[in-house]
Design a protein around this motif. Structure first.
Motif, PDB file in Angstrom:
ATOM      1  N   ALA A   1       8.951  17.416  -1.537  1.00  0.00           N
ATOM      2  CA  ALA A   1       9.761  18.487  -2.124  1.00  0.00           C
ATOM      3  C   ALA A   1      11.221  18.073  -2.038  1.00  0.00           C
ATOM      4  O   ALA A   1      11.608  17.299  -1.148  1.00  0.00           O
ATOM      5  CB  ALA A   1       9.536  19.812  -1.398  1.00  0.00           C
ATOM      6  N   VAL A   2      12.028  18.540  -2.973  1.00  0.00           N
ATOM      7  CA  VAL A   2      13.465  18.262  -2.942  1.00  0.00           C
ATOM      8  C   VAL A   2      14.240  19.558  -3.126  1.00  0.00           C
ATOM      9  O   VAL A   2      13.734  20.537  -3.684  1.00  0.00           O
ATOM     10  CB  VAL A   2      13.892  17.255  -4.033  1.00  0.00           C
ATOM     11  CG1 VAL A   2      13.172  15.931  -3.875  1.00  0.00           C
ATOM     12  CG2 VAL A   2      13.691  17.824  -5.419  1.00  0.00           C
ATOM     13  N   SER A   3      15.477  19.545  -2.648  1.00  0.00           N
ATOM     14  CA  SER A   3      16.348  20.714  -2.777  1.00  0.00           C
ATOM     15  C   SER A   3      17.743  20.241  -3.133  1.00  0.00           C
ATOM     16  O   SER A   3      18.284  19.341  -2.485  1.00  0.00           O
ATOM     17  CB  SER A   3      16.377  21.504  -1.464  1.00  0.00           C
ATOM     18  OG  SER A   3      17.237  22.621  -1.557  1.00  0.00           O
ATOM     19  N   VAL A   4      18.310  20.827  -4.186  1.00  0.00           N
ATOM     20  CA  VAL A   4      19.695  20.569  -4.574  1.00  0.00           C
ATOM     21  C   VAL A   4      20.364  21.918  -4.766  1.00  0.00           C
ATOM     22  O   VAL A   4      19.979  22.685  -5.641  1.00  0.00           O
ATOM     23  CB  VAL A   4      19.779  19.747  -5.879  1.00  0.00           C
ATOM     24  CG1 VAL A   4      21.236  19.548  -6.288  1.00  0.00           C
ATOM     25  CG2 VAL A   4      19.081  18.406  -5.721  1.00  0.00           C
ATOM     26  N   VAL A   5      21.340  22.219  -3.924  1.00  0.00           N
ATOM     27  CA  VAL A   5      22.040  23.506  -3.994  1.00  0.00           C
ATOM     28  C   VAL A   5      23.532  23.212  -4.051  1.00  0.00           C
ATOM     29  O   VAL A   5      24.162  22.869  -3.048  1.00  0.00           O
ATOM     30  CB  VAL A   5      21.710  24.409  -2.792  1.00  0.00           C
ATOM     31  CG1 VAL A   5      22.330  25.789  -2.992  1.00  0.00           C
ATOM     32  CG2 VAL A   5      20.211  24.522  -2.585  1.00  0.00           C
TER      33      VAL A   5
ATOM     34  N   CYS B   1      10.784  13.279  -9.185  1.00  0.00           N
ATOM     35  CA  CYS B   1       9.679  13.361  -8.236  1.00  0.00           C
ATOM     36  C   CYS B   1       8.384  13.016  -8.950  1.00  0.00           C
ATOM     37  O   CYS B   1       8.107  13.556 -10.012  1.00  0.00           O
ATOM     38  CB  CYS B   1       9.548  14.766  -7.650  1.00  0.00           C
ATOM     39  SG  CYS B   1      11.010  15.347  -6.793  1.00  0.00           S
ATOM     40  N   VAL B   2       7.597  12.116  -8.367  1.00  0.00           N
ATOM     41  CA  VAL B   2       6.353  11.712  -8.987  1.00  0.00           C
ATOM     42  C   VAL B   2       5.247  11.708  -7.942  1.00  0.00           C
ATOM     43  O   VAL B   2       5.457  11.307  -6.788  1.00  0.00           O
ATOM     44  CB  VAL B   2       6.500  10.323  -9.658  1.00  0.00           C
ATOM     45  CG1 VAL B   2       6.833   9.253  -8.648  1.00  0.00           C
ATOM     46  CG2 VAL B   2       5.262   9.951 -10.424  1.00  0.00           C
TER      47      VAL B   2
ATOM     48  N   SER C   1       1.363  20.432   1.690  1.00  0.00           N
ATOM     49  CA  SER C   1       2.719  20.583   1.147  1.00  0.00           C
ATOM     50  C   SER C   1       3.467  21.793   1.680  1.00  0.00           C
ATOM     51  O   SER C   1       4.640  21.983   1.347  1.00  0.00           O
ATOM     52  CB  SER C   1       2.640  20.687  -0.387  1.00  0.00           C
ATOM     53  OG  SER C   1       1.848  21.810  -0.771  1.00  0.00           O
ATOM     54  N   ARG C   2       2.827  22.629   2.507  1.00  0.00           N
ATOM     55  CA  ARG C   2       3.444  23.910   2.880  1.00  0.00           C
ATOM     56  C   ARG C   2       4.734  23.729   3.680  1.00  0.00           C
ATOM     57  O   ARG C   2       5.710  24.448   3.465  1.00  0.00           O
ATOM     58  CB  ARG C   2       2.452  24.757   3.677  1.00  0.00           C
ATOM     59  CG  ARG C   2       1.344  25.376   2.834  1.00  0.00           C
ATOM     60  CD  ARG C   2       0.666  26.510   3.582  1.00  0.00           C
ATOM     61  NE  ARG C   2      -0.392  27.115   2.794  1.00  0.00           N
ATOM     62  CZ  ARG C   2      -1.681  26.927   3.001  1.00  0.00           C
ATOM     63  NH1 ARG C   2      -2.075  26.135   3.990  1.00  0.00           N
ATOM     64  NH2 ARG C   2      -2.593  27.524   2.255  1.00  0.00           N
ATOM     65  N   VAL C   3       4.752  22.797   4.610  1.00  0.00           N
ATOM     66  CA  VAL C   3       5.959  22.628   5.432  1.00  0.00           C
ATOM     67  C   VAL C   3       7.101  22.066   4.583  1.00  0.00           C
ATOM     68  O   VAL C   3       8.241  22.524   4.681  1.00  0.00           O
ATOM     69  CB  VAL C   3       5.667  21.719   6.632  1.00  0.00           C
ATOM     70  CG1 VAL C   3       6.950  21.455   7.419  1.00  0.00           C
ATOM     71  CG2 VAL C   3       4.628  22.367   7.543  1.00  0.00           C
ATOM     72  N   ALA C   4       6.815  21.081   3.743  1.00  0.00           N
ATOM     73  CA  ALA C   4       7.855  20.526   2.870  1.00  0.00           C
ATOM     74  C   ALA C   4       8.412  21.603   1.949  1.00  0.00           C
ATOM     75  O   ALA C   4       9.634  21.704   1.761  1.00  0.00           O
ATOM     76  CB  ALA C   4       7.284  19.364   2.056  1.00  0.00           C
TER      77      ALA C   4
ATOM     78  N   ARG D   1       1.519  11.485 -12.467  1.00  0.00           N
ATOM     79  CA  ARG D   1       1.945  12.771 -13.008  1.00  0.00           C
ATOM     80  C   ARG D   1       3.286  13.148 -12.399  1.00  0.00           C
ATOM     81  O   ARG D   1       3.452  13.162 -11.192  1.00  0.00           O
ATOM     82  CB  ARG D   1       0.912  13.851 -12.684  1.00  0.00           C
ATOM     83  CG  ARG D   1      -0.461  13.566 -13.230  1.00  0.00           C
ATOM     84  CD  ARG D   1      -1.322  14.808 -13.141  1.00  0.00           C
ATOM     85  NE  ARG D   1      -1.409  15.324 -11.793  1.00  0.00           N
ATOM     86  CZ  ARG D   1      -2.322  14.932 -10.908  1.00  0.00           C
ATOM     87  NH1 ARG D   1      -3.191  13.994 -11.226  1.00  0.00           N
ATOM     88  NH2 ARG D   1      -2.369  15.452  -9.698  1.00  0.00           N
ATOM     89  N   PHE D   2       4.233  13.488 -13.252  1.00  0.00           N
ATOM     90  CA  PHE D   2       5.520  13.938 -12.754  1.00  0.00           C
ATOM     91  C   PHE D   2       5.434  15.408 -12.385  1.00  0.00           C
ATOM     92  O   PHE D   2       4.900  16.221 -13.132  1.00  0.00           O
ATOM     93  CB  PHE D   2       6.625  13.709 -13.797  1.00  0.00           C
ATOM     94  CG  PHE D   2       7.113  12.307 -13.817  1.00  0.00           C
ATOM     95  CD1 PHE D   2       8.203  11.937 -13.055  1.00  0.00           C
ATOM     96  CD2 PHE D   2       6.471  11.341 -14.571  1.00  0.00           C
ATOM     97  CE1 PHE D   2       8.652  10.631 -13.054  1.00  0.00           C
ATOM     98  CE2 PHE D   2       6.904  10.043 -14.583  1.00  0.00           C
ATOM     99  CZ  PHE D   2       8.008   9.684 -13.822  1.00  0.00           C
ATOM    100  N   GLU D   3       5.960  15.728 -11.209  1.00  0.00           N
ATOM    101  CA  GLU D   3       5.926  17.088 -10.702  1.00  0.00           C
ATOM    102  C   GLU D   3       7.263  17.774 -10.967  1.00  0.00           C
ATOM    103  O   GLU D   3       8.315  17.141 -10.950  1.00  0.00           O
ATOM    104  CB  GLU D   3       5.671  17.071  -9.184  1.00  0.00           C
ATOM    105  CG  GLU D   3       4.298  16.557  -8.808  1.00  0.00           C
ATOM    106  CD  GLU D   3       3.221  17.567  -9.100  1.00  0.00           C
ATOM    107  OE1 GLU D   3       3.449  18.766  -8.858  1.00  0.00           O
ATOM    108  OE2 GLU D   3       2.152  17.174  -9.562  1.00  0.00           O
ATOM    109  N   VAL D   4       7.225  19.073 -11.193  1.00  0.00           N
ATOM    110  CA  VAL D   4       8.448  19.858 -11.328  1.00  0.00           C
ATOM    111  C   VAL D   4       8.890  20.255  -9.933  1.00  0.00           C
ATOM    112  O   VAL D   4       8.162  20.929  -9.210  1.00  0.00           O
ATOM    113  CB  VAL D   4       8.212  21.114 -12.185  1.00  0.00           C
ATOM    114  CG1 VAL D   4       9.474  21.960 -12.208  1.00  0.00           C
ATOM    115  CG2 VAL D   4       7.810  20.735 -13.587  1.00  0.00           C
ATOM    116  N   CYS D   5      10.060  19.806  -9.516  1.00  0.00           N
ATOM    117  CA  CYS D   5      10.584  20.121  -8.196  1.00  0.00           C
ATOM    118  C   CYS D   5      11.523  21.311  -8.325  1.00  0.00           C
ATOM    119  O   CYS D   5      12.663  21.159  -8.760  1.00  0.00           O
ATOM    120  CB  CYS D   5      11.297  18.917  -7.599  1.00  0.00           C
ATOM    121  SG  CYS D   5      10.206  17.522  -7.351  1.00  0.00           S
ATOM    122  N   ASP D   6      11.057  22.478  -7.967  1.00  0.00           N
ATOM    123  CA  ASP D   6      11.851  23.690  -8.135  1.00  0.00           C
ATOM    124  C   ASP D   6      13.037  23.691  -7.181  1.00  0.00           C
ATOM    125  O   ASP D   6      13.012  23.137  -6.108  1.00  0.00           O
ATOM    126  CB  ASP D   6      11.003  24.933  -7.862  1.00  0.00           C
ATOM    127  CG  ASP D   6       9.861  25.047  -8.847  1.00  0.00           C
ATOM    128  OD1 ASP D   6      10.047  24.626 -10.000  1.00  0.00           O
ATOM    129  OD2 ASP D   6       8.793  25.544  -8.455  1.00  0.00           O
TER     130      ASP D   6
END
Length: 343
Positions: free
Chosen positions: A86-90, A75-76, A114-117, A57-62
């Motif tokens: 988790a990923v971050s692009v700013v 992200c999968v 997943s809370r820390v990530a 399942r592909f996850e939506v990485c906000d």
């Protein structure tokens, strides 16, 4: 894409007929690369394999930007029951006094939950921006190593002050990209790799418990590395550095290793990814696949009307890497960011 002799197969499009198309064996005389590509042929099940689709399942990485502004990540959840990456692009997360833009990219591989990530995704770039703003002078003249170390330590303190995270933790691999410099800070076993002039150049060094200097650090602080389904700190954690994991302090620390790389004309792109990718795909192969995608020689992901050609190729490259890692048997969450350094 077709991969043979695998316990798990993945659905694909007709464009992925075999691994030579995926990783490109045509041209050149690199015998080792061709041998690796021959070992990675892929076979594909029918689209009707419902059980596989439930596992993959592909996850939506906000993040703070919309998909059309940062399509270069994939992200999968893979074969895990829970998505802990988790990923971050700013883009343009800070400007220096000369109005030069700096972009931020981060990959966080959580464990125990997943809370820390997710907390790192929401906060680490803000903590770093505050530290950079508090410094004097131009951003290009700041002490990057000191900035990164202090930001990671503050993020670790925030996480450990929360009772909700318990025994959770996360790796963190982040990159700050400016016009003249690429700064990478790594804490854990995610990785950043730069493609320069056709060669793969690692910008980080994985923190594994059996790495000689990491093992010495752990034992010097009173801890042990135990072989329990792989080398683990105190028989628990398979990485020797992370944010969180307060129950393993001081054996596991949140201090990152920092590299500062001056940009050159030959820089093509950078890959940031969690170990779900790097456990099954080498630096060289990952860069080779991305190069083929950016050149338009591999197409897998459908073209979205929201994306221009360059954005589509970045999105396609990230998706191809996650698909290839799945096909090669990765059992972890897989998160990939591809940054085009030519534009």
């Amino acid at each position: 894409m077709m991969i043979n002799n695998m316990d798990h197969a993945i659905p694909s499009s007709p464009a992925f007929n075999n691994c030579r198309q995926t990783a490109g064996c045509s041209g050149g005389s690199d015998v080792a690369r061709r041998a690796e590509l021959r070992r990675s042929k892929v076979s594909v099940p029918s689209q009707g394999d419902e059980s596989l689709f439930k596992r993959k399942r592909f996850e939506v990485c906000d993040s703070e930007n919309t998909d059309s502004e940062f399509p270069q990540r994939s992200c999968v959840i893979g074969r895990r029951r829970e998505m802990e990456d988790a990923v971050s692009v700013v883009l343009g997360f800070i400007n220096d006094n000369d109005s030069r833009k700096f972009d931020f990219y981060g990959v966080y591989d959580g464990h125990g939950g997943s809370r820390v990530a997710n907390g790192c995704r929401e906060r680490l770039h803000k903590v770093l921006a505050a530290e950079m703003a508090a410094g004097s002078g131009r951003v290009a003249e700041l002490d990057w190593e000191k900035l990164m170390v202090e930001s990671f330590e503050k993020m670790d303190e925030e996480v450990n002050e929360s009772e909700l995270v318990g025994s959770m933790g996360s790796t963190a691999t982040v990159a700050v990209v400016g016009e003249e410099v690429i700064v990478v800070a790594n804490c854990g076993d995610s990785r950043a790799v730069l493609s320069r002039g056709g060669a793969a150049l690692p910008l980080s060094n994985d923190h594994k418990p059996d790495r000689p200097d990491e093992l010495e650090k752990i034992e010097r602080s009173g801890g042990r590395v135990v072989n329990w389904n792989g080398q683990r700190v105190m028989g628990v954690l398979a990485t020797s550095r992370s944010i969180g994991d307060r129950q393993l302090n001081p054996y596991v620390i949140a201090k990152p290793e920092v590299t500062v790389t001056k940009r050159e004309d030959g820089d093509e792109f950078m890959i940031l990814a969690s170990d779900g990718l790097w456990d099954v795909i080498s630096n060289d192969l990952a860069c080779h696949v991305v190069r083929k995608c950016i050149d338009g020689r591999i197409t897998y992901r459908r073209r979205s009307q929201q994306l221009n050609d360059n954005q589509y190729r970045l999105a396609n490259a990230a998706t191809v890497l996650t698909e290839l890692a799945m096909a090669r048997g990765s059992k972890d969450n897989i998160s990939v960011i591809v940054v085009n350094l030519k534009d």
